[in-house]
Design a protein around this motif. Sequence first.
Motif, PDB file in Angstrom:
ATOM      1  N   MET A   1      51.460  41.532  47.886  1.00 43.04           N
ATOM      2  CA  MET A   1      50.062  40.887  48.016  1.00 43.04           C
ATOM      3  C   MET A   1      49.840  39.933  46.710  1.00 43.04           C
ATOM      4  O   MET A   1      49.295  38.647  47.108  1.00 43.04           O
ATOM      5  CB  MET A   1      48.987  41.910  47.708  1.00 43.04           C
ATOM      6  CG  MET A   1      48.829  42.875  48.888  1.00 43.04           C
ATOM      7  SD  MET A   1      48.441  42.075  50.562  1.00 43.04           S
ATOM      8  CE  MET A   1      46.939  40.983  50.250  1.00 43.04           C
ATOM      9  N   TYR A   2      50.782  40.097  45.671  1.00 41.46           N
ATOM     10  CA  TYR A   2      50.590  38.916  44.686  1.00 41.46           C
ATOM     11  C   TYR A   2      51.100  37.658  45.177  1.00 41.46           C
ATOM     12  O   TYR A   2      50.712  36.656  44.851  1.00 41.46           O
ATOM     13  CB  TYR A   2      51.516  39.475  43.451  1.00 41.46           C
ATOM     14  CG  TYR A   2      50.699  40.702  42.652  1.00 41.46           C
ATOM     15  CD1 TYR A   2      49.625  40.112  41.724  1.00 41.46           C
ATOM     16  CD2 TYR A   2      51.421  41.806  42.752  1.00 41.46           C
ATOM     17  CE1 TYR A   2      48.927  41.144  41.187  1.00 41.46           C
ATOM     18  CE2 TYR A   2      50.687  42.794  41.749  1.00 41.46           C
ATOM     19  CZ  TYR A   2      49.411  42.658  41.055  1.00 41.46           C
ATOM     20  OH  TYR A   2      48.852  43.540  40.397  1.00 41.46           O
ATOM     21  N   GLY A   3      52.142  37.807  45.974  1.00 41.61           N
ATOM     22  CA  GLY A   3      52.719  36.551  46.585  1.00 41.61           C
ATOM     23  C   GLY A   3      51.658  35.861  47.588  1.00 41.61           C
ATOM     24  O   GLY A   3      51.545  34.541  47.397  1.00 41.61           O
ATOM     25  N   ILE A   4      51.203  36.668  48.521  1.00 44.67           N
ATOM     26  CA  ILE A   4      50.281  35.888  49.281  1.00 44.67           C
ATOM     27  C   ILE A   4      49.146  35.293  48.526  1.00 44.67           C
ATOM     28  O   ILE A   4      48.557  34.262  48.817  1.00 44.67           O
ATOM     29  CB  ILE A   4      49.471  36.883  50.248  1.00 44.67           C
ATOM     30  CG1 ILE A   4      50.965  37.422  51.367  1.00 44.67           C
ATOM     31  CG2 ILE A   4      48.505  36.395  51.153  1.00 44.67           C
ATOM     32  CD1 ILE A   4      51.576  36.125  52.034  1.00 44.67           C
ATOM     33  N   PHE A  49      58.567  33.734  44.559  1.00 42.89           N
ATOM     34  CA  PHE A  49      58.982  33.969  43.314  1.00 42.89           C
ATOM     35  C   PHE A  49      58.100  35.006  42.600  1.00 42.89           C
ATOM     36  O   PHE A  49      58.765  36.067  41.963  1.00 42.89           O
ATOM     37  CB  PHE A  49      58.790  32.850  42.605  1.00 42.89           C
ATOM     38  CG  PHE A  49      59.438  32.820  41.314  1.00 42.89           C
ATOM     39  CD1 PHE A  49      60.812  32.844  40.824  1.00 42.89           C
ATOM     40  CD2 PHE A  49      58.726  33.188  40.077  1.00 42.89           C
ATOM     41  CE1 PHE A  49      61.198  32.597  39.634  1.00 42.89           C
ATOM     42  CE2 PHE A  49      59.309  33.228  38.671  1.00 42.89           C
ATOM     43  CZ  PHE A  49      60.348  32.790  38.475  1.00 42.89           C
ATOM     44  N   ILE A  50      56.883  35.060  42.578  1.00 41.14           N
ATOM     45  CA  ILE A  50      56.034  35.973  41.996  1.00 41.14           C
ATOM     46  C   ILE A  50      56.455  37.407  42.927  1.00 41.14           C
ATOM     47  O   ILE A  50      56.244  38.537  42.232  1.00 41.14           O
ATOM     48  CB  ILE A  50      54.547  35.776  42.222  1.00 41.14           C
ATOM     49  CG1 ILE A  50      54.103  34.163  41.460  1.00 41.14           C
ATOM     50  CG2 ILE A  50      53.590  36.849  41.818  1.00 41.14           C
ATOM     51  CD1 ILE A  50      54.602  34.471  40.049  1.00 41.14           C
ATOM     52  N   CYS A  51      56.445  37.477  43.942  1.00 35.51           N
ATOM     53  CA  CYS A  51      56.545  38.759  44.608  1.00 35.51           C
ATOM     54  C   CYS A  51      57.981  39.287  44.480  1.00 35.51           C
ATOM     55  O   CYS A  51      58.083  40.595  44.164  1.00 35.51           O
ATOM     56  CB  CYS A  51      56.604  38.541  46.164  1.00 35.51           C
ATOM     57  SG  CYS A  51      56.551  39.799  47.287  1.00 35.51           S
ATOM     58  N   GLY A  55      58.594  42.697  42.235  1.00 30.85           N
ATOM     59  CA  GLY A  55      59.320  43.772  42.934  1.00 30.85           C
ATOM     60  C   GLY A  55      60.320  44.304  42.477  1.00 30.85           C
ATOM     61  O   GLY A  55      60.847  45.390  42.510  1.00 30.85           O
ATOM     62  N   LYS A  56      61.099  43.411  41.511  1.00 26.05           N
ATOM     63  CA  LYS A  56      62.024  43.717  40.790  1.00 26.05           C
ATOM     64  C   LYS A  56      63.682  43.864  41.403  1.00 26.05           C
ATOM     65  O   LYS A  56      64.683  44.060  40.921  1.00 26.05           O
ATOM     66  CB  LYS A  56      62.153  44.961  39.786  1.00 26.05           C
ATOM     67  CG  LYS A  56      60.900  44.753  39.053  1.00 26.05           C
ATOM     68  CD  LYS A  56      61.338  43.709  37.625  1.00 26.05           C
ATOM     69  CE  LYS A  56      59.883  43.723  36.737  1.00 26.05           C
ATOM     70  NZ  LYS A  56      59.906  42.668  35.897  1.00 26.05           N
ATOM     71  N   VAL A 106      64.378  35.838  45.825  1.00 23.54           N
ATOM     72  CA  VAL A 106      65.717  36.144  45.114  1.00 23.54           C
ATOM     73  C   VAL A 106      65.642  35.441  43.679  1.00 23.54           C
ATOM     74  O   VAL A 106      66.230  36.193  42.796  1.00 23.54           O
ATOM     75  CB  VAL A 106      66.909  35.311  45.973  1.00 23.54           C
ATOM     76  CG1 VAL A 106      68.230  35.272  45.034  1.00 23.54           C
ATOM     77  CG2 VAL A 106      66.972  36.010  47.205  1.00 23.54           C
ATOM     78  N   LEU A 107      65.215  34.190  43.380  1.00 23.52           N
ATOM     79  CA  LEU A 107      65.300  33.819  41.974  1.00 23.52           C
ATOM     80  C   LEU A 107      64.181  34.462  41.333  1.00 23.52           C
ATOM     81  O   LEU A 107      64.710  34.615  39.935  1.00 23.52           O
ATOM     82  CB  LEU A 107      64.805  32.265  42.184  1.00 23.52           C
ATOM     83  CG  LEU A 107      65.042  31.309  40.847  1.00 23.52           C
ATOM     84  CD1 LEU A 107      66.390  31.237  40.569  1.00 23.52           C
ATOM     85  CD2 LEU A 107      64.137  30.079  41.024  1.00 23.52           C
ATOM     86  N   GLY A 108      63.095  34.993  41.916  1.00 25.94           N
ATOM     87  CA  GLY A 108      62.135  35.763  40.972  1.00 25.94           C
ATOM     88  C   GLY A 108      62.884  37.002  40.638  1.00 25.94           C
ATOM     89  O   GLY A 108      62.474  37.414  39.340  1.00 25.94           O
ATOM     90  N   VAL A 109      63.520  37.754  41.145  1.00 19.55           N
ATOM     91  CA  VAL A 109      64.354  39.061  40.967  1.00 19.55           C
ATOM     92  C   VAL A 109      65.357  38.646  39.925  1.00 19.55           C
ATOM     93  O   VAL A 109      65.107  39.221  39.015  1.00 19.55           O
ATOM     94  CB  VAL A 109      64.915  39.755  42.154  1.00 19.55           C
ATOM     95  CG1 VAL A 109      65.970  40.559  41.638  1.00 19.55           C
ATOM     96  CG2 VAL A 109      63.989  40.189  43.104  1.00 19.55           C
ATOM     97  N   ASN A 110      65.929  37.465  40.169  1.00 19.20           N
ATOM     98  CA  ASN A 110      67.179  37.399  39.028  1.00 19.20           C
ATOM     99  C   ASN A 110      66.585  36.617  37.679  1.00 19.20           C
ATOM    100  O   ASN A 110      67.087  37.137  36.818  1.00 19.20           O
ATOM    101  CB  ASN A 110      68.096  36.159  39.711  1.00 19.20           C
ATOM    102  CG  ASN A 110      68.599  37.095  40.767  1.00 19.20           C
ATOM    103  OD1 ASN A 110      69.308  38.047  40.661  1.00 19.20           O
ATOM    104  ND2 ASN A 110      69.163  36.038  41.878  1.00 19.20           N
TER     105      ASN A 110
END
Length: 119
Positions: A1-4, A49-51, A55-56, A106-110
């Motif tokens: 929900m953070y992403g939305i 990115f936020i999502c 999520g990690k 993908v970039l957010g996780v990395n």
Amino acid sequence: MYGILTIFLLAVVSSLLFSLILTFTNTEEKSIKLLVTIVSFFSVFAGGFICGGKGKHKGWVLGGATGLLYSLIIFMYQYLGHGSLFSLEQLVYFTCYTLTAMMGGVLGVNLMGGSRQDH
């Protein structure tokens, strides 16, 4: 929900900014169409990115789900509120939005410290 929430927050702020520009200047809507598109893609990327960062792991799945959920919400608003379906151009845009959100995830996780496993 953070992403939305991120996507819609950026959309509201940018819509307000663009409406003020169109209202108080001689700028025409067609002259800022490209800028609106760029801001839209940035918003969807930021949401992914936020999502992904929250999520990690599995950023592409989380980002893709964010992009698909965003597209579904817009589709429901357009269909239920205005009684119209997607055009082919809109389907291309929403496919690109989903792919952009996946890249953001993908970039957010990395970048935000996703789990790393040594095999």
